[in-house]
Design a protein around this motif. Structure first.
Motif, PDB file in Angstrom:
ATOM      1  N   LEU A  38      42.722  54.032  55.144  1.00 40.32           N
ATOM      2  CA  LEU A  38      42.853  52.578  55.085  1.00 40.32           C
ATOM      3  C   LEU A  38      41.484  51.915  55.040  1.00 40.32           C
ATOM      4  O   LEU A  38      41.257  50.959  54.282  1.00 40.32           O
ATOM      5  N   ALA A  39      40.554  52.406  55.845  1.00 39.36           N
ATOM      6  CA  ALA A  39      39.210  51.830  55.873  1.00 39.36           C
ATOM      7  C   ALA A  39      38.528  51.953  54.519  1.00 39.36           C
ATOM      8  O   ALA A  39      37.789  51.061  54.097  1.00 39.36           O
ATOM      9  N   GLN A  40      38.789  53.068  53.825  1.00 42.27           N
ATOM     10  CA  GLN A  40      38.205  53.248  52.506  1.00 42.27           C
ATOM     11  C   GLN A  40      38.726  52.184  51.547  1.00 42.27           C
ATOM     12  O   GLN A  40      37.973  51.650  50.723  1.00 42.27           O
ATOM     13  N   GLN A  41      40.014  51.854  51.650  1.00 38.05           N
ATOM     14  CA  GLN A  41      40.573  50.783  50.824  1.00 38.05           C
ATOM     15  C   GLN A  41      39.969  49.434  51.210  1.00 38.05           C
ATOM     16  O   GLN A  41      39.651  48.608  50.345  1.00 38.05           O
ATOM     17  N   LEU A  42      39.811  49.216  52.496  1.00 36.20           N
ATOM     18  CA  LEU A  42      39.280  47.939  52.972  1.00 36.20           C
ATOM     19  C   LEU A  42      37.840  47.717  52.533  1.00 36.20           C
ATOM     20  O   LEU A  42      37.408  46.576  52.351  1.00 36.20           O
ATOM     21  N   LEU A  43      37.087  48.816  52.370  1.00 38.14           N
ATOM     22  CA  LEU A  43      35.687  48.683  51.991  1.00 38.14           C
ATOM     23  C   LEU A  43      35.551  47.932  50.676  1.00 38.14           C
ATOM     24  O   LEU A  43      34.761  46.991  50.558  1.00 38.14           O
ATOM     25  N   ASP A  44      36.334  48.317  49.667  1.00 42.94           N
ATOM     26  CA  ASP A  44      36.280  47.616  48.379  1.00 42.94           C
ATOM     27  C   ASP A  44      36.769  46.173  48.513  1.00 42.94           C
ATOM     28  O   ASP A  44      36.230  45.264  47.886  1.00 42.94           O
ATOM     29  N   LEU A  45      37.796  45.978  49.336  1.00 48.46           N
ATOM     30  CA  LEU A  45      38.336  44.627  49.506  1.00 48.46           C
ATOM     31  C   LEU A  45      37.348  43.699  50.201  1.00 48.46           C
ATOM     32  O   LEU A  45      37.297  42.505  49.897  1.00 48.46           O
ATOM     33  N   THR A  46      36.561  44.239  51.126  1.00 46.95           N
ATOM     34  CA  THR A  46      35.590  43.381  51.821  1.00 46.95           C
ATOM     35  C   THR A  46      34.488  42.909  50.886  1.00 46.95           C
ATOM     36  O   THR A  46      33.957  41.812  51.049  1.00 46.95           O
ATOM     37  N   TYR A  47      34.126  43.743  49.885  1.00 46.14           N
ATOM     38  CA  TYR A  47      33.131  43.298  48.912  1.00 46.14           C
ATOM     39  C   TYR A  47      33.623  42.031  48.208  1.00 46.14           C
ATOM     40  O   TYR A  47      32.901  41.037  48.092  1.00 46.14           O
ATOM     41  N   ALA A  48      34.863  42.103  47.723  1.00 46.20           N
ATOM     42  CA  ALA A  48      35.428  40.962  47.001  1.00 46.20           C
ATOM     43  C   ALA A  48      35.586  39.756  47.917  1.00 46.20           C
ATOM     44  O   ALA A  48      35.303  38.618  47.523  1.00 46.20           O
ATOM     45  N   ALA A  49      36.032  40.002  49.154  1.00 45.52           N
ATOM     46  CA  ALA A  49      36.269  38.895  50.086  1.00 45.52           C
ATOM     47  C   ALA A  49      34.977  38.176  50.448  1.00 45.52           C
ATOM     48  O   ALA A  49      34.907  36.943  50.425  1.00 45.52           O
ATOM     49  N   THR A  50      33.934  38.933  50.763  1.00 46.30           N
ATOM     50  CA  THR A  50      32.670  38.297  51.145  1.00 46.30           C
ATOM     51  C   THR A  50      32.030  37.597  49.954  1.00 46.30           C
ATOM     52  O   THR A  50      31.405  36.547  50.110  1.00 46.30           O
ATOM     53  N   ALA A  51      32.201  38.175  48.760  1.00 47.05           N
ATOM     54  CA  ALA A  51      31.661  37.508  47.566  1.00 47.05           C
ATOM     55  C   ALA A  51      32.366  36.180  47.340  1.00 47.05           C
ATOM     56  O   ALA A  51      31.743  35.176  46.992  1.00 47.05           O
ATOM     57  N   GLY A  52      33.694  36.162  47.556  1.00 52.98           N
ATOM     58  CA  GLY A  52      34.440  34.922  47.389  1.00 52.98           C
ATOM     59  C   GLY A  52      34.043  33.872  48.405  1.00 52.98           C
ATOM     60  O   GLY A  52      33.875  32.695  48.069  1.00 52.98           O
TER      61      GLY A  52
END
Length: 313
Positions: free
Chosen positions: A65-79
């Motif tokens: 799950l953390a591996q999936q979240l890693l990519d999502l956090t990039y997009a979230a922080t960029a937004g």
């Protein structure tokens, strides 16, 4: 889950923890005490009902799950960064903005240096990030580029995005200069008999001339597939292999990689029109409008052939 029920202050600690895989290093990066970051990790574990970081020997590893979240956090922080750095006016001279675009090594090589030059002259503190092109970017567009500034790619692959035509190029064949089987010209029968280096191969990853070659009844003998155009001289050297390459890059490669030759393709190849494609949410952003104008200047600086203006629909 309602967004208002979640503490957005945990987003940056989450990204730091997932990237560093260490409470100590993440705390140093966040300028937080270790107890405070450990408390944040405990809250995140409760929220996701997952350990996120699991000890393996003397180190921590990310859970699935953390591996999936890693990519999502990039997009979230960029937004989030886009939201809170947005301004009514954009001043290139003082901006520290990072522009992030997807592109192949072809467009990075032929346009990248000139783009860096024009950006440095107009906005010395702006930074450029080229992200590698993947099939997932194309397949998942426009969602895949919502949090970036766009994709540099020819027509024929993307839909649902705004675009700006930048320059036109044509396809040529590249062979080793000592390839005695090929003279100043090449014919279809030779292309059918020669071993090929293919650049990209898949449903959404292909080069148009290779598709056209197959439509002409020639099934190329592909010996290797590469997602890089700039490595072609190394793969063609001291062999009778052949590859398609864009003329602008081919000229660069034959200049810097002695011994390569480019030859006209023996059939009418559809020329490529390279464009910047972006999510419609960025169309009116002042910084994005400015960046698009810099791309036009970079095309002229690079000596590429500008794309003709788009006709009004």
């Amino acid at each position: 889950m309602q967004l208002r029920n979640f503490d957005l202050n945990l987003l940056l600690p989450l990204r730091a923890l997932l990237e560093e895989k260490s409470v100590t290093r993440a705390a140093e990066r966040m300028h937080m005490s270790q107890p405070a970051l450990s408390a944040a990790l405990a809250r995140l574990r409760r929220h996701f009902n997952d350990e996120l970081l699991e000890r393996r020997g003397n180190s921590f590893q990310l859970t699935p799950l953390a591996q999936q979240l890693l990519d999502l956090t990039y997009a979230a922080t960029a937004g989030v960064e886009r939201v809170f750095t947005a301004q009514a006016e954009f001043d290139p001279a003082t901006s520290t903005r990072e522009f992030s675009i997807y592109g192949s090594d072809y467009v990075t090589a032929v346009l990248g240096p000139s783009l860096l030059d024009v950006l440095s002259e107009a906005a010395p503190n702006v930074r450029l990030r080229f992200r590698p092109m993947t099939g997932a970017v194309v397949a998942d567009a426009p969602d895949s580029v919502r949090d970036d500034d766009g994709v540099l790619m020819p027509h024929g692959f993307l839909t649902g995005l705004e675009h700006l035509d930048l320059f036109v190029d044509r396809w040529v064949c590249m062979v080793d200069g000592d390839n005695s089987e090929v003279g100043d010209t090449i014919v279809l029968e030779q292309l059918a008999a020669m071993p090929w280096i293919s650049t990209y191969s898949g449903i959404s990853e292909y080069t148009p001339p290779m598709k056209q070659l197959q439509l002409l009844g020639v099934e190329p003998q592909v010996k290797l597939v590469s997602n890089s155009f700039t490595v072609l001289p190394y793969l063609l050297a001291d062999s009778n292999r052949v590859a398609f390459v864009q003329e602008a890059l081919g000229k660069q490669l034959t200049t810097h990689s002695a011994g390569m030759r480019i030859i006209d393709v023996p059939f009418d190849v559809v020329p490529l029109t390279e464009a910047l494609w972006w999510h419609p949410v960025h169309t009116l952003e002042r910084d994005h409008v400015w960046f698009r104008s810099m791309l036009r200047k970079a095309v002229l600086r690079a000596g590429l052939t500008p794309a003709p203006p788009r006709r009004p629909s």
